[in-house]
Design an enzyme around this catalytic site. Sequence first.
Site, PDB file in Angstrom:
ATOM      1  N   ASP A  62       0.857  -1.185   0.000  1.00 31.54           N
ATOM      2  CA  ASP A  62       0.000   0.000   0.000  1.00 31.54           C
ATOM      3  C   ASP A  62       0.891   1.232   0.000  1.00 31.54           C
ATOM      4  O   ASP A  62       1.691   1.431   0.926  1.00 31.54           O
ATOM      5  CB  ASP A  62      -0.906   0.012   1.230  1.00 31.54           C
ATOM      6  CG  ASP A  62      -1.957  -1.090   1.196  1.00 31.54           C
ATOM      7  OD1 ASP A  62      -2.023  -1.815   0.181  1.00 31.54           O
ATOM      8  OD2 ASP A  62      -2.712  -1.215   2.175  1.00 31.54           O
ATOM      9  N   ASP A 106     -15.985  -3.094  -1.529  1.00 34.10           N
ATOM     10  CA  ASP A 106     -15.514  -2.729  -0.191  1.00 34.10           C
ATOM     11  C   ASP A 106     -16.736  -2.461   0.674  1.00 34.10           C
ATOM     12  O   ASP A 106     -17.514  -1.547   0.374  1.00 34.10           O
ATOM     13  CB  ASP A 106     -14.651  -1.465  -0.254  1.00 34.10           C
ATOM     14  CG  ASP A 106     -13.486  -1.600  -1.236  1.00 34.10           C
ATOM     15  OD1 ASP A 106     -12.891  -2.685  -1.279  1.00 34.10           O
ATOM     16  OD2 ASP A 106     -13.188  -0.624  -1.940  1.00 34.10           O
TER      17      ASP A 106
END
EC number: 5.3.1.16
Length: 243
Positions: free
Chosen positions: A14, A135
């Site tokens: 990330d 998500d």
Amino acid sequence: MGPREPFVVFPAIDLKGGRCVRLRQGDFGRERVYDADPVGRAREWERRGARALHVVDLDGAREGRPVQLALIREIARAAGVPLQVGGGIRTLEDVRAARRAGAARVVVGTAAVADRDFRLRALEELGADLVVAVDAREGVVATHGWQRQSGVGAAELAGELAAEGVRAVLFTDISRDGTGEGAALERTAEVAGIIPTIASGGVRGAGDIRALARTPGVVGAVVGTALYEGQATLEELLAAAGG
């Protein structure tokens, strides 16, 4: 029915500010820096047996446009394994830019939820290399870097995507992401019963990987915090996945 495809463990990289970080439950105010050299980290995961990497442009997710493409290009050149890339990809030009940067598969979230026409065009462009991010917080899809609730149920969206011909989704249970509290097996299984699913959020070790790999429709898992915090080694997770 043919043989089941190998279950893929994706170490997460990330990116924020050029560094490898993790956020807790998607909160940009709860950031932990794990590596100032994401390129070196990618090489390390490949050396230790990773067959693919999951790279997220967190700056892009927040700004709504890709920000870290130059760094992603460096990672793609160095890693030697396919990259699954997401974060801020909201137009067809963004999709193409991610491909030019070296993405083997492109993860599209916010725009795919909000704009059906865009996701159909992205599907036409990418085919099996399109992954739609589902998500969810409490079963409801969140968008815009997880900052907004869409009002659409995760299972409902999964059904629409399957009907349209999308080949895979990345399902993240936001409440588990970055916590190491364990994978959300029940919610993941619900989505995976509808469409092939890569699980993300909360994986803490080999037991979670074994459980996910046994779940029909789950084809892989993204693992971040458990690896970076030393709760599990990549070698242990690969063995648990059967590879």
